[in-house]
Design a protein around this motif. Structure first.
Motif: not given
Length: 315
Positions: A212-222
């Motif tokens: 969940p804290t992986r960058a892509e998961r933690a920042n869901p929008s483009k």
């Protein structure tokens, strides 16, 4: 640390205390030892600095750099490459795991195949506990001697994270530094593959952690992902349409810059046009980590058996 290590590993990190020690154990426990590990700490505010300094005190191959401010993930990735000294280079992630023989087999593959510019291994997605979720077969034709075939495969097939392979540094110096628009890592690898073929080592030795804290998961929008890549992307001057336009232009620019014949350049542009058309279809852009997890009882691989530092854990 040797005066001139054969291989440089660049590890950019920001607030990585949860998994960093596991990744460092896996890298420092490699059977191939002629490397430097360049860690660039992006002004972390957690325990990352303490972990890095503790490991650096024990292993002279580690060169720890702490940046005075957070410059963003993309500039930090470019920074570790700029700081590297080896004729070979590999990026590493602070939360991934690496089988003991990964470096050795990749270096041997490049030594035996001078025409190849990158070597990588089989891989799987793991969860926060290091359990395999999704092992997958690499289907990209990046080993083709034909540049347009490599480019087309990279466009259309689900990704293989070639970004984390072992690469020839002199080739990387000729590629434009990675940018920070949406999926800029994909256009970066696309330009790399236009410079030469990749070799796939069949052994499953790279384990990419999805949590969940992986960058892509933690920042869901483009937009939030791009701001994480580079804080200068914040603000009204970088709306989502611009980030997407830069993504497409990144592929086109890679074709223009690459050392291609006129015929190969035309073929790559045709593949790019077909890819752009395909993106409007349902199901486009599948991500491997979003596939349904495999049944654990059907797995024949144990991360604990392959990765240094995990001895004695439950398989």
């Amino acid at each position: 640390m040797t005066a001139q290590p054969r291989l440089s590993i660049g590890l950019p990190v920001y607030n990585g205390e949860e998994y960093l020690a596991e990744s460092l154990d896996a890298l420092l426990g490699q059977t191939y030892e002629d490397f430097e590990l360049v860690i660039s700490d992006n002004a972390s505010a957690d325990g990352t600095e303490d972990i890095c300094r503790r490991y650096a005190a024990k292993d002279s191959r580690i060169r720890y750099i702490r940046l005075p401010r957070n410059i963003g993930a993309t500039p930090n990735h470019n920074h570790v490459l700029a700081e590297s000294r080896g004729e070979l280079f590999k990026w590493a992630s602070h939360d991934d795991l690496y089988g003991r023989d990964l470096l050795r087999l990749c270096v041997e593959a490049l030594d035996e195949r001078p025409e190849m510019i990158l070597a990588h291994t089989g891989q799987a997605v793991i969860d926060g506990d290091g359990k395999v979720k999704v092992p997958y077969e690499y289907t990209l034709a990046t080993d083709s001697p034909n540049a347009p075939d490599r480019f087309r495969s990279l466009l259309f097939e689900p990704g293989g994270d070639d970004f984390y392979g072992v690469m020839r540094t002199d080739m990387l110096r000729r590629v434009r530094p990675m940018d920070s628009y949406h999926h800029a890592d994909r256009t970066y690898v696309a330009e790399i593959t236009l410079h030469g073929p990749f070799h796939q080592v069949p052994e499953l030795l790279y384990f990419r952690r999805d949590h969940p804290t992986r960058a892509e998961r933690a920042n869901p929008s483009k937009r939030s992902r791009c701001v994480n890549l580079d804080p200068r992307r914040a603000g009204l001057l970088h709306p989502t349409p611009r980030l997407l336009a830069e993504y497409v232009w990144g592929f086109a620019s890679a074709i223009r810059r690459a050392p291609l014949s006129s015929a190969d350049r035309r073929a790559c542009r045709k593949h790019l046009a077909a890819w752009m058309t395909s993106r409007v279809r349902p199901g486009a852009g599948e991500r491997v980590e979003d596939r349904a997890p495999v049944d654990p009882d059907l797995l024949t691989v144990s991360v604990d058996d392959l990765v240094a530092g995990r001895e004695g854990r439950q398989a």
